[in-house]
Enzyme design. Structure first.
Site, PDB file in Angstrom:
ATOM      1  N   GLU A  19      -3.528   7.471   7.403  1.00  0.00           N
ATOM      2  CA  GLU A  19      -4.373   8.282   6.527  1.00  0.00           C
ATOM      3  C   GLU A  19      -5.319   9.110   7.366  1.00  0.00           C
ATOM      4  O   GLU A  19      -5.699   8.706   8.468  1.00  0.00           O
ATOM      5  CB  GLU A  19      -5.217   7.373   5.608  1.00  0.00           C
ATOM      6  CG  GLU A  19      -4.439   6.778   4.468  1.00  0.00           C
ATOM      7  CD  GLU A  19      -5.296   5.878   3.591  1.00  0.00           C
ATOM      8  OE1 GLU A  19      -6.516   5.754   3.838  1.00  0.00           O
ATOM      9  OE2 GLU A  19      -4.734   5.296   2.664  1.00  0.00           O
ATOM     10  N   LYS A  29       0.819  -1.219   0.000  1.00  0.00           N
ATOM     11  CA  LYS A  29       0.000   0.000   0.000  1.00  0.00           C
ATOM     12  C   LYS A  29       0.855   1.272   0.000  1.00  0.00           C
ATOM     13  O   LYS A  29       0.516   2.245  -0.668  1.00  0.00           O
ATOM     14  CB  LYS A  29      -0.941   0.010   1.208  1.00  0.00           C
ATOM     15  CG  LYS A  29      -2.135  -0.950   1.096  1.00  0.00           C
ATOM     16  CD  LYS A  29      -3.104  -0.706   2.249  1.00  0.00           C
ATOM     17  CE  LYS A  29      -3.994  -1.905   2.541  1.00  0.00           C
ATOM     18  NZ  LYS A  29      -5.160  -2.044   1.686  1.00  0.00           N
ATOM     19  N   ARG A  53      -6.982  -7.796 -10.290  1.00  0.00           N
ATOM     20  CA  ARG A  53      -7.681  -9.043 -10.644  1.00  0.00           C
ATOM     21  C   ARG A  53      -9.128  -8.700 -10.932  1.00  0.00           C
ATOM     22  O   ARG A  53      -9.532  -7.547 -10.825  1.00  0.00           O
ATOM     23  CB  ARG A  53      -7.631 -10.005  -9.462  1.00  0.00           C
ATOM     24  CG  ARG A  53      -8.136  -9.311  -8.194  1.00  0.00           C
ATOM     25  CD  ARG A  53      -8.287 -10.238  -7.024  1.00  0.00           C
ATOM     26  NE  ARG A  53      -8.444  -9.504  -5.780  1.00  0.00           N
ATOM     27  CZ  ARG A  53      -9.558  -8.961  -5.352  1.00  0.00           C
ATOM     28  NH1 ARG A  53     -10.650  -9.046  -6.092  1.00  0.00           N
ATOM     29  NH2 ARG A  53      -9.622  -8.315  -4.209  1.00  0.00           N
ATOM     30  N   HIS A  72     -15.434  -3.919   6.959  1.00  0.00           N
ATOM     31  CA  HIS A  72     -14.680  -3.577   5.758  1.00  0.00           C
ATOM     32  C   HIS A  72     -14.829  -4.613   4.650  1.00  0.00           C
ATOM     33  O   HIS A  72     -13.990  -4.725   3.769  1.00  0.00           O
ATOM     34  CB  HIS A  72     -13.194  -3.348   6.067  1.00  0.00           C
ATOM     35  CG  HIS A  72     -12.985  -2.300   7.110  1.00  0.00           C
ATOM     36  ND1 HIS A  72     -13.368  -1.000   6.944  1.00  0.00           N
ATOM     37  CD2 HIS A  72     -12.470  -2.373   8.352  1.00  0.00           C
ATOM     38  CE1 HIS A  72     -13.087  -0.317   8.020  1.00  0.00           C
ATOM     39  NE2 HIS A  72     -12.553  -1.115   8.908  1.00  0.00           N
TER      40      HIS A  72
HETATM   41  P1  ADP Z   1      -8.133  -3.598   2.737  1.00  0.00           P
HETATM   42  O1  ADP Z   1      -7.090  -3.693   1.671  1.00  0.00           O
HETATM   43  O2  ADP Z   1      -7.674  -4.203   4.038  1.00  0.00           O
HETATM   44  O3  ADP Z   1      -9.469  -4.077   2.304  1.00  0.00           O
HETATM   45  P2  ADP Z   1      -8.672  -0.813   2.147  1.00  0.00           P
HETATM   46  O4  ADP Z   1      -7.574   0.143   2.153  1.00  0.00           O
HETATM   47  O5  ADP Z   1      -9.169  -1.317   0.828  1.00  0.00           O
HETATM   48  O6  ADP Z   1      -8.274  -2.051   3.087  1.00  0.00           O
HETATM   49  O7  ADP Z   1      -9.913  -0.227   2.945  1.00  0.00           O
HETATM   50  C1  ADP Z   1     -11.042  -0.999   3.202  1.00  0.00           C
HETATM   51  C2  ADP Z   1     -12.207  -0.128   3.632  1.00  0.00           C
HETATM   52  O8  ADP Z   1     -11.856   0.667   4.768  1.00  0.00           O
HETATM   53  C3  ADP Z   1     -12.680   0.882   2.605  1.00  0.00           C
HETATM   54  O9  ADP Z   1     -13.579   0.334   1.693  1.00  0.00           O
HETATM   55  C4  ADP Z   1     -13.328   1.936   3.485  1.00  0.00           C
HETATM   56  O10 ADP Z   1     -14.602   1.512   3.891  1.00  0.00           O
HETATM   57  C5  ADP Z   1     -12.447   1.956   4.710  1.00  0.00           C
HETATM   58  N1  ADP Z   1     -11.370   2.993   4.616  1.00  0.00           N
HETATM   59  C6  ADP Z   1     -10.149   2.837   4.092  1.00  0.00           C
HETATM   60  N2  ADP Z   1      -9.440   3.974   4.171  1.00  0.00           N
HETATM   61  C7  ADP Z   1     -10.216   4.885   4.780  1.00  0.00           C
HETATM   62  C8  ADP Z   1     -10.064   6.273   5.169  1.00  0.00           C
HETATM   63  N3  ADP Z   1      -8.939   6.929   4.953  1.00  0.00           N
HETATM   64  N4  ADP Z   1     -11.104   6.876   5.773  1.00  0.00           N
HETATM   65  C9  ADP Z   1     -12.256   6.215   6.008  1.00  0.00           C
HETATM   66  N5  ADP Z   1     -12.456   4.931   5.679  1.00  0.00           N
HETATM   67  C10 ADP Z   1     -11.463   4.265   5.066  1.00  0.00           C
END
Ligand code: ADP
Length: 678
Positions: A203, A119, A295, A238
């Site tokens: 973040e 990431k 993917r 999530h």
């Molecule tokens: P993973 O790879 O573990 O699935 P992600 O980075 O894709 O994690 O984030 C998964 C979910 O977490 C997102 O769909 C959103 O709902 C929440 N999320 C991620 N980053 C943020 C953020 N900066 N602020 C609020 N919610 C977030």
């Protein structure tokens, strides 16, 4: 080496394996499945032209075993491997090993997977490519004090994320500075355990964002397009539950802006094939890159529904070296689509995965009045299949299409009700609660939708007099059918349609066992066969009738209000009623028939419920006193003792120990002895 291939191996299982093979077959390819010992008879194995065992049930030694999968491809002469999602789909070592074996990987080059696998590194690349990022910190220096200063600088609340993370692991919201250190320690521990890596990024935590992702596609000629967006805001822990396309409220200019940013992201890393660029869309219309999934996504069908394209066909064509089938200007959106993920799990128990045998798994489109063009069921299971605990509990995906969002949502609710699932607990009722929620209908979406509406979504069901009356009608209908099928004993049975009769049905809610209100008795009275029933539930009396329509579909009329629903009786005395709003599950039992004359009441004893005879306690001819135990039955894992209704003599038994009896079956003949008055 020519990328053309005539045999495709699908290195996956469940619905995605079935779905990929369906397109491959249509394109004239031979299909090869792989299976573990837990999947010998699985649907994807049954549907494949050939299937190869790759190891024991544990995914680590089967679906995740790179060498076993490649050996299976070599053994069957497969020229290409489609990885599906999960398992080896984003594994660079797998892609490299396939290349070495001269087998085409249906997906991006290993370098593109690597670029997005971390990431922090991905964010740095995206920053260079001019793709907007959530304000935050993603550098290499991992000093605790530095990270805490960065969090302060970003401004609380912040989100800590594992750089190597995925699936929501190693991720924590920190509300204020005092909680930072403990959260950081926790995330690091979790990330080390899950990914063997404890690097973190920080973040800004957006409090009401939507999850909007863009489908992109690139070919080996350097062309790239976007197939618009999907809104996947409804998530639990999530994880996506309900997805839709297009995203509600999207403007043409924002769509283009996000689409072009996504294609830029893909180009930056030399992407090939299907990919998804995930963004957070803030309430003010700003969007931020979150990650790229290299993917095919679980939710790709909603994109297929609105674009009329088959994304797996696009993947296979690109893998064969062909150019993209369409250019950006040839792509357009038609209507609206939803996808609901059907899991074998119990939402009431914190979504605990459920296992068992699917006695039935079918979609009754005709009964629900739905057209096959509106509804698609991507399923990895069929009636009779076992759901094991070895893999992801997702059983199937229900995908619908409508002219607009409202129509598509109505179709989704109808289709959810038309799913006939028996034998395994699923989240169907939870999906119905979500999809019928007023805030969802109004598209008030954000990633904490389930959290915000927790009260409504998890409240115990409270059934109304109408619900109980409806369930009683279903039971009465069943009793009538059983009576017909047991005609030899008709004249002995207390349940008769041809004379005035009152029948009492006990209904209980299995989810509220400790609750006194959970057991309700409905008294049904019918003056003549075919007439409406007078149903008394507590203080309410309703005139009710039930008419079968087709399959499990029935029409129930209560006081002149006719409703259509699906009603099924499950072994063990359960009634499952589903309408486009919800699922109702009640256990039913017939209480003794009354009001049919002393003579007859005392001449037979009928089974109060479906069950088995455990033991007979007296011999025919024996004299018994009123209340004496005559026989023991077992039903719903409980024993029930049947007692003599009066002083008298048992003349004969109709069943023996071990026999199965239906509700209302005559169990024994009994002769009452008049009180001699001595
Ligand atoms: P993973 O790879 O573990 O699935 P992600 O980075 O894709 O994690 O984030 C998964 C979910 O977490 C997102 O769909 C959103 O709902 C929440 N999320 C991620 N980053 C943020 C953020 N900066 N602020 C609020 N919610 C977030």
């Amino acid at each position: 080496m020519s990328p053309a291939f005539d045999t495709l191996l699908v290195a996956n299982r469940g619905e995605i394996a079935c779905r990929v093979m369906r397109t491959a077959r249509r394109m004239g390819l031979r299909t090869v499945a792989v299976y573990s010992d837990a999947d010998v008879d699985a649907r994807h194995v049954r549907e494949a032209d050939e299937a190869v065992r790759i190891g024991p049930a544990a995914a680590q030694s089967s679906y995740l075993d790179i060498h076993a999968v490649i050996a299976a491809a070599q053994r069957t002469g497969a020229g290409a491997v489609h990885p599906g999602y999960g398992f080896l789909s984003e594994n660079g070592d797998f892609v490299a090993a396939l290349a070495e074996a001269g087998i085409t990987f249906v997906g991006p080059p290993a370098s593109a997977i690597a670029a997005m696998g971390d990431k922090s590194a991905a964010k740095a690349r995206m920053f260079d490519a001019g793709v907007p990022l959530v304000p935050g910190y993603h550098d290499a220096d991992q000093d605790d004090a530095l990270l805490e200063r960065e969090a302060e600088h970003i401004g609380y609340p912040v989100l800590l994320k594992a750089s190597a993370g995925g699936g929501g692991k190693g991720m924590r919201v920190v509300e204020f500075a005092e909680a930072f250190q403990a959260a950081l320690d926790g995330c690091r521990r979790e990330s080390r355990a899950a990914f063997g890596d404890d690097r973190m990024l920080i973040e800004k935590y957006l409090t009401q964002p939507r999850h909007v992702e863009v489908q992109v596609f690139c070919d080996t000629q350097g062309q790239g397009v976007y197939l618009f967006e999907r809104d996947c805001s409804v998530q639990r822990r999530h994880q996506k539950v309900l997805e839709e396309a297009p995203a509600p409220g999207m403007t043409e200019s924002l769509r283009r802006e996000m689409g072009e940013a996504a294609v830029r992201a893909a180009r930056e890393i030399g992407y090939v094939g299907a990919g998804t660029v995930e963004f957070l869309l803030d309430a003010d219309g700003s969007f931020y890159f979150m990650e790229m999934n290299t993917r095919l996504q679980v939710e790709h069908p909603v994109t297929e529904m609105i674009t009329g394209q088959d994304l797996v066909e696009w993947q296979l064509r690109v893998a064969m070296g062909e150019p993209l089938p369409l250019a950006q200007e040839d792509l357009s959106i038609s209507g609206h689509s939803f996808e609901a993920r059907l899991y074998a799990e119990d939402p009431a128990q914190d979504f605990l995965p459920a296992t068992g045998t699917l006695q039935r798994f079918a979609l009754d489109l005709d009964g629900a009045g739905l057209a096959a063009t509106q509804v698609r069921l991507d399923s990895g299971v069929a009636s009779g299949d076992r759901v094991s605990m070895h893999y992801d509990p997702m059983l199937a995906k229900l995908i619908v299409h409508g002219d607009d969002r409202q129509q598509a949502l109505a179709t989704l609710n109808r289709a959810l009700a038309a799913l006939d699932i028996q034998g395994v607990t699923t989240n169907r009722d939870f999906l119905q609660r979500l999809a019928t929620h007023p805030a969802f209908a109004a598209a008030e979406l954000d990633t904490r939708f389930i959290e915000h509406h927790h009260g409504d979504l998890f409240a115990p069901r409270h059934y109304s007099a109408e619900d109980y009356a409806t369930a009683a009608l279903v039971s009465l209908h069943q009793l009538g059918r059983e009576q017909q099928s047991h005609s030899p004993w008709d004249r002995h049975d207390g349940f008769r349609l041809n004379s005035d009769n009152t029948i009492r049905i006990a209904l209980s809610d299995p989810t509220r066992q400790d609750d006194d209100d959970a057991l309700v008795t409905v008294e049904g009275r019918q003056s003549a066969p075919g007439e409406a029933w007078q149903l008394r539930v507590g203080d309410t009396t309703l005139a009710g009738s039930l008419h079968p329509i087709e399959g499990d579909a029935v029409a129930v009329t209560l006081d002149g209000h006719r409703r259509r629903l699906q009603a099924r009786l499950v072994d063990g005395g359960e009634i499952v009623m589903v309408d486009p709003k919800r699922e109702t599950r009640l256990f039913w039992r017939r209480l003794d028939a009354i009001d049919h004359g002393r003579q007859e009441a005392e001449s037979t004893l009928t089974a109060p419920m479906h069950g088995t005879v455990v033991t007979l306690l007296v011999a025919p001819g024996e004299r018994v006193e009123k209340g004496m135990a005559l026989m023991v039955m077992e039903a719903m894992k409980m024993e029930h003792t049947l007692t003599a209704p009066a002083d008298g003599q048992v003349e004969s038994f109709h069943f023996q120990a071990g026999d199965t009896v239906g509700q209302g079956d005559v169990l024994l003949e009994f002769a009452a002895v008049e009180d001699s008055g001595e």
